[in-house]
Design an enzyme around this catalytic site. Sequence first.
Site, mmCIF file in Angstrom:
data_model
loop_
_atom_site.group_PDB
_atom_site.id
_atom_site.type_symbol
_atom_site.label_atom_id
_atom_site.label_comp_id
_atom_site.label_asym_id
_atom_site.label_seq_id
_atom_site.Cartn_x
_atom_site.Cartn_y
_atom_site.Cartn_z
ATOM 1 N N SER A 59 0.811 -1.215 0.000
ATOM 2 C CA SER A 59 0.000 0.000 0.000
ATOM 3 C C SER A 59 0.845 1.267 0.000
ATOM 4 O O SER A 59 1.910 1.317 0.613
ATOM 5 C CB SER A 59 -0.944 0.016 1.205
ATOM 6 O OG SER A 59 -0.277 0.538 2.313
ATOM 7 N N LYS A 60 0.347 2.247 -0.721
ATOM 8 C CA LYS A 60 1.070 3.518 -0.839
ATOM 9 C C LYS A 60 1.189 4.167 0.532
ATOM 10 O O LYS A 60 2.186 4.783 0.852
ATOM 11 C CB LYS A 60 0.316 4.436 -1.810
ATOM 12 C CG LYS A 60 0.933 5.812 -1.991
ATOM 13 C CD LYS A 60 1.317 6.019 -3.433
ATOM 14 C CE LYS A 60 1.745 7.417 -3.791
ATOM 15 N NZ LYS A 60 2.783 8.053 -3.066
ATOM 16 N N ARG A 61 0.145 3.980 1.327
ATOM 17 C CA ARG A 61 0.163 4.608 2.643
ATOM 18 C C ARG A 61 1.304 4.089 3.524
ATOM 19 O O ARG A 61 1.902 4.808 4.289
ATOM 20 C CB ARG A 61 -1.179 4.391 3.343
ATOM 21 C CG ARG A 61 -1.824 5.694 3.749
ATOM 22 C CD ARG A 61 -3.183 5.530 4.350
ATOM 23 N NE ARG A 61 -3.879 4.349 3.902
ATOM 24 C CZ ARG A 61 -4.268 3.360 4.700
ATOM 25 N NH1 ARG A 61 -4.017 3.414 5.982
ATOM 26 N NH2 ARG A 61 -4.931 2.317 4.238
#
Length: 488
Positions: free
Chosen positions: A253-255
């Site tokens: 995930s980018k987060r």
Amino acid sequence: MEKIRTRFAPSPTGFLHIGNFRTALFAYLIARAEHGTLALRIEDTDEKRYVGEAEEALFRILDWSGLKFDEGPGIGGEYGPYVQSQRQAIYDKYRDEILAKGGAYHCFCSPERLEKMRAEQQANKQAPRYDRHCRDLYPEEVEERIKAGEKYVIRQKMPLDGEVVAHDELRGDIKFQASELEDHVLIKSSGMPTYQFAVVVDDHLMEITHVVRGEDWIPSFPKNILLYKSFGWDVPKFVHPPLILNKGGGKLSKRQGDVAVEDYRDKGYLTEALINFCALLGWHPKGDNEILTLKELEETFDYKNIGTSPAVFDIDKLDYFNGYYIRQKPLGELVELCRPFLEKNLALTDNPRKQSKDFITKVVELEQERLKKLSEIGELTRFFFVDKLDAAKVLLLLPWKKLTAEQARENLKLIVGLMEKIPEVNWTNDSLEEGIMDYLKKNELRVGEYLWPMRVALTGEKASPGPFDVAEVLGKAESLERIKALTI
Ligand code: GLU
């Protein structure tokens, strides 16, 4: 033998996804293994997603990654333009051709009608799918409505029943039920093609022999195959490397900061490590040796050995590779790679000696063995650059096992005496070690009770390179000054 041509076809989204980088690497390796050609094609037809500066950023990160393309924007080649937004005339031509061949049709349905249709399908618990309302309009009606200026899209005419078989090089034949397939959009009302149309036209015209793209594109696979067939074109080979999951089995995930290649660059991963690591995401060499440079990969890679079960992204393994490649780096190169991460430390001092390449090189040399990421160099070597250590922190670290801070300070007086005897010209790690260790051993003193406080006095850190190494780099005057600050 057929000449292999592969391509990497990223959309400029603002960052390079690590999974896409893995795809690029596989496309590169498939081409290189057979002395083939790798093209770079920019897929920027998705107006909503297209970010202006993203293209520049994409070129920068690809350049950093070390993968070399044979054809592409700014490189040239016989199959250009390599940017989809510059290929509109080509898409227009093939739009007309597919319409003439009966593989597609005009659809005039308004967004409101489609919205209503979807809502009804949802209420009836049906899969949301275009109801083929415009599929069988008479050509005269189509012409009239176009003339009248009605907006339209072009949809692919999918078979109404039967099976579509798509052959993947890794998975074999994959069967899709025609009833599951939608008459999806090939040309948007703006006239721009969708991915599904442009990818087939471009791969065909660019004579791509092996289409390498992530497993998440398998749902598009039957649509693409059918389009090739409608055009009457040969279907290239398709290779869909497996998904990449995190250790917990979820999507990257980018987060969590683990998808952008740019983030790995900024954290101080070397391209060698990233390449080696990504090559093993879904592929494995025959032997046990997993340490492989790009050149070695080029020689051993065989796409037939790419697996189909999801690859696990193990950051510890990446760190291990990174540490390995950092240790392999020639010192001069490593210094240059570390320099941006040392900027903050360099700003801590006006001492020209500490700004010099010679000093920085010595500092980096001391850390080369234990460095896992270039970004760690700043924190690890800060103590070398500060003019004064944090006295309170040093005092707190001085006691060691049974040794009190008071005794430690006494012991340091002895160390000062021994250090003072070593002439400046002979101020090396070896002569420091000899001068100090010989004395401690001869007098049967506990080594740790002298070297611990000496190291702490020099570095103010719990962990650091050994005291003799640090003293050599700091030089005689500053080493004595740091230790003496505790003996007064
Ligand atoms: N433009 C698509 C992407 O960025 C490429 C898919 C493909 O390689 O065909 O994911």
